[in-house]
Design a protein around this motif. Structure first.
Motif, PDB file in Angstrom:
ATOM      1  N   MET A   1       0.841  -1.207   0.000  1.00  0.00           N
ATOM      2  CA  MET A   1       0.000   0.000   0.000  1.00  0.00           C
ATOM      3  C   MET A   1       0.875   1.256   0.000  1.00  0.00           C
ATOM      4  SD  MET A   1      -2.887   1.225   2.780  1.00  0.00           S
ATOM      5  CE  MET A   1      -3.952  -0.158   2.416  1.00  0.00           C
ATOM      6  N   LYS A   2       0.525   2.214  -0.846  1.00  0.00           N
ATOM      7  CA  LYS A   2       1.288   3.444  -0.935  1.00  0.00           C
ATOM      8  C   LYS A   2       1.152   4.260   0.343  1.00  0.00           C
ATOM      9  CE  LYS A   2       1.980   7.485  -3.897  1.00  0.00           C
ATOM     10  NZ  LYS A   2       1.488   8.214  -5.102  1.00  0.00           N
ATOM     11  N   LYS A   3       2.288   4.745   0.849  1.00  0.00           N
ATOM     12  CA  LYS A   3       2.281   5.524   2.086  1.00  0.00           C
ATOM     13  C   LYS A   3       1.610   6.872   1.863  1.00  0.00           C
ATOM     14  CE  LYS A   3       5.283   7.240   5.761  1.00  0.00           C
ATOM     15  NZ  LYS A   3       6.690   7.391   6.235  1.00  0.00           N
ATOM     16  N   LYS A   4       0.807   7.276   2.817  1.00  0.00           N
ATOM     17  CA  LYS A   4       0.123   8.562   2.716  1.00  0.00           C
ATOM     18  C   LYS A   4       1.130   9.702   2.896  1.00  0.00           C
ATOM     19  CE  LYS A   4      -4.382   7.008   4.395  1.00  0.00           C
ATOM     20  NZ  LYS A   4      -5.438   7.177   5.432  1.00  0.00           N
ATOM     21  N   PRO A   5       0.905  10.841   2.216  1.00  0.00           N
ATOM     22  CA  PRO A   5       1.812  11.977   2.378  1.00  0.00           C
ATOM     23  C   PRO A   5       1.713  12.569   3.780  1.00  0.00           C
ATOM     24  CG  PRO A   5      -0.067  12.575   1.008  1.00  0.00           C
ATOM     25  CD  PRO A   5      -0.147  11.099   1.219  1.00  0.00           C
ATOM     26  N   LEU A   6       2.839  13.022   4.285  1.00  0.00           N
ATOM     27  CA  LEU A   6       2.898  13.634   5.605  1.00  0.00           C
ATOM     28  C   LEU A   6       2.282  15.030   5.570  1.00  0.00           C
ATOM     29  CD1 LEU A   6       4.026  13.552   8.567  1.00  0.00           C
ATOM     30  CD2 LEU A   6       6.102  14.633   7.636  1.00  0.00           C
ATOM     31  N   VAL A   7       1.471  15.345   6.583  1.00  0.00           N
ATOM     32  CA  VAL A   7       0.902  16.683   6.749  1.00  0.00           C
ATOM     33  C   VAL A   7       1.565  17.345   7.957  1.00  0.00           C
ATOM     34  CG1 VAL A   7      -1.172  18.054   7.161  1.00  0.00           C
ATOM     35  CG2 VAL A   7      -1.307  15.974   5.775  1.00  0.00           C
ATOM     36  N   SER A   8       2.150  18.505   7.750  1.00  0.00           N
ATOM     37  CA  SER A   8       2.737  19.289   8.842  1.00  0.00           C
ATOM     38  C   SER A   8       1.703  20.287   9.337  1.00  0.00           C
ATOM     39  CB  SER A   8       3.986  20.035   8.359  1.00  0.00           C
ATOM     40  OG  SER A   8       4.996  19.131   7.971  1.00  0.00           O
ATOM     41  N   ILE A   9       1.367  20.199  10.612  1.00  0.00           N
ATOM     42  CA  ILE A   9       0.364  21.074  11.208  1.00  0.00           C
ATOM     43  C   ILE A   9       1.079  22.179  11.977  1.00  0.00           C
ATOM     44  CG2 ILE A   9      -1.603  21.224  12.777  1.00  0.00           C
ATOM     45  CD1 ILE A   9      -1.904  18.113  12.261  1.00  0.00           C
ATOM     46  N   VAL A  10       0.859  23.415  11.564  1.00  0.00           N
ATOM     47  CA  VAL A  10       1.540  24.581  12.140  1.00  0.00           C
ATOM     48  C   VAL A  10       0.646  25.191  13.214  1.00  0.00           C
ATOM     49  CG1 VAL A  10       2.338  26.925  11.632  1.00  0.00           C
ATOM     50  CG2 VAL A  10       2.907  25.033  10.078  1.00  0.00           C
ATOM     51  N   THR A  11       1.134  25.190  14.451  1.00  0.00           N
ATOM     52  CA  THR A  11       0.354  25.694  15.584  1.00  0.00           C
ATOM     53  C   THR A  11       1.190  26.655  16.425  1.00  0.00           C
ATOM     54  OG1 THR A  11      -0.955  23.656  15.707  1.00  0.00           O
ATOM     55  CG2 THR A  11      -0.940  25.058  17.666  1.00  0.00           C
ATOM     56  N   PRO A  12       0.860  27.958  16.376  1.00  0.00           N
ATOM     57  CA  PRO A  12       1.496  28.896  17.302  1.00  0.00           C
ATOM     58  C   PRO A  12       0.701  28.913  18.606  1.00  0.00           C
ATOM     59  CG  PRO A  12       0.063  30.092  15.818  1.00  0.00           C
ATOM     60  CD  PRO A  12      -0.069  28.627  15.454  1.00  0.00           C
ATOM     61  N   CYS A  13       1.352  29.170  19.728  1.00  0.00           N
ATOM     62  CA  CYS A  13       0.585  29.282  20.970  1.00  0.00           C
ATOM     63  C   CYS A  13       1.217  30.292  21.907  1.00  0.00           C
ATOM     64  CB  CYS A  13       0.430  27.922  21.652  1.00  0.00           C
ATOM     65  SG  CYS A  13       1.954  27.214  22.275  1.00  0.00           S
ATOM     66  N   TYR A  14       0.357  30.910  22.685  1.00  0.00           N
ATOM     67  CA  TYR A  14       0.802  31.859  23.708  1.00  0.00           C
ATOM     68  C   TYR A  14      -0.225  31.847  24.836  1.00  0.00           C
ATOM     69  CZ  TYR A  14       1.813  36.176  26.164  1.00  0.00           C
ATOM     70  OH  TYR A  14       2.087  37.094  27.151  1.00  0.00           O
ATOM     71  N   ASN A  15       0.197  31.446  26.023  1.00  0.00           N
ATOM     72  CA  ASN A  15      -0.686  31.379  27.192  1.00  0.00           C
ATOM     73  C   ASN A  15      -2.024  30.711  26.848  1.00  0.00           C
ATOM     74  OD1 ASN A  15       1.269  32.587  28.749  1.00  0.00           O
ATOM     75  ND2 ASN A  15       0.302  34.603  28.795  1.00  0.00           N
ATOM     76  N   SER A  16      -1.921  29.500  26.336  1.00  0.00           N
ATOM     77  CA  SER A  16      -3.088  28.769  25.845  1.00  0.00           C
ATOM     78  C   SER A  16      -3.437  27.577  26.727  1.00  0.00           C
ATOM     79  CB  SER A  16      -2.826  28.291  24.413  1.00  0.00           C
ATOM     80  OG  SER A  16      -2.560  29.368  23.556  1.00  0.00           O
ATOM     81  N   SER A  17      -3.119  27.632  28.000  1.00  0.00           N
ATOM     82  CA  SER A  17      -3.300  26.486  28.883  1.00  0.00           C
ATOM     83  C   SER A  17      -4.758  26.043  28.991  1.00  0.00           C
ATOM     84  CB  SER A  17      -2.736  26.781  30.275  1.00  0.00           C
ATOM     85  OG  SER A  17      -3.378  27.908  30.853  1.00  0.00           O
ATOM     86  N   ASP A  18      -5.699  26.955  28.781  1.00  0.00           N
ATOM     87  CA  ASP A  18      -7.122  26.598  28.883  1.00  0.00           C
ATOM     88  C   ASP A  18      -7.615  25.779  27.694  1.00  0.00           C
ATOM     89  OD1 ASP A  18      -7.329  27.927  31.290  1.00  0.00           O
ATOM     90  OD2 ASP A  18      -8.175  29.755  30.428  1.00  0.00           O
TER      91      ASP A  18
END
Length: 255
Positions: A1-18
């Motif tokens: 089975m052909k391997k699925k392409p990798l998706v890079s998820i870009v997530t910035p965060c700042y004081n996001s503990s909630d």
């Protein structure tokens, strides 16, 4: 089975503990499992980093980078620089995805040979309660059409990095995602929309009037300094953007 392409998820965060735990969990629940989540912490002073590190210890697909407080554009660009995926997707640290978001959108791109896509989404309040009907995704958008209104929600966008190369956000404090989409549409003719709600955008501690003023200020800066539009054109584009928001009863986005 052909391997699925990798998706890079870009997530910035700042004081996001909630919210950061829920955001990471929604990624882990994706039916499409070939992803890396690149979280760049922008100098948080709460427990955000500790929460992320707990997830990292159990899931090697999650990667954390720490920088001094520099703004969302720098944080996103840091994650883009580190990304290794064929595709790059965007998800802020308080927003959510439908479990089949990546599966449906990547299939949509592969099946149609699209390099840049976005989807419909909904807005929710700080507690996660939906506020509006869906914000539709146009069938396709050009650079010129996007100038009149930013119809691409950042949390819905995916582009083919293998095809378009590394692209970085303009270094302005707000509206850098809008500038980013415009820069992509200078390279290709269209962004294509999948008109299905696959993401939820969180409105945090908003004042509608102040958000509108803030949006106008940063859109002016974007059109004048990044897109190099003259004053008359910029004023016309500002009015068009405001009209679109009012017409669609859409609260301003300004993270």
């Amino acid at each position: 089975m052909k391997k699925k392409p990798l998706v890079s998820i870009v997530t910035p965060c700042y004081n996001s503990s909630d919210f950061i735990a829920d955001t990471i969990i929604c990624v882990q629940k994706q039916s499409y499992e070939c992803w890396e989540m690149l979280i760049t912490d922008d100098g948080s002073s709460d427990s955000t980093v500790e929460i992320i590190e707990e997830f990292m210890a159990k899931d090697q697909r999650i990667k954390l980078f720490k920088i001094p407080n520099s703004g969302a554009a720098v944080a996103r660009n840091n994650s883009i620089e580190a990304s290794q995926g064929t595709y790059v997707a965007f998800l802020d640290s308080d927003d959510l995805w439908h479990p089949k978001k990546l599966e449906k959108q990547i299939s949509f791109m592969i099946d149609n040979h699209y390099a840049f896509t976005f989807t419909a989404y909904q807005q929710m309040n700080q507690k996660g309660i939906l506020l509006r009907n869906k914000i539709v995704a146009d069938e396709r958008l050009t650079y010129r059409e996007l100038l009149f209104s930013n119809k691409i929600g950042c949390l819905t966008a995916v582009y083919n990095q293998e095809e378009l190369g590394k692209i970085y956000m303009p270094l302005i404090r707000k509206r850098q995602d809008y500038g980013f989409w415009l820069s992509i549409l200078k390279k290709i003719d269209f962004a294509y929309g999948l008109d299905e709600v696959l993401a939820m955008y969180r409105i945090r501690n908003f004042s509608v009037s102040s958000k509108k003023i803030e949006m106008l200020k940063w859109n002016w800066k974007l059109f004048r300094e990044i897109e190099n539009k003259n004053r008359i054109t910029t004023l016309f584009l500002l009015l068009s953007n405001v009209f679109f928001k009012l017409k669609n009863n859409q609260l301003p986005q300004n993270k």
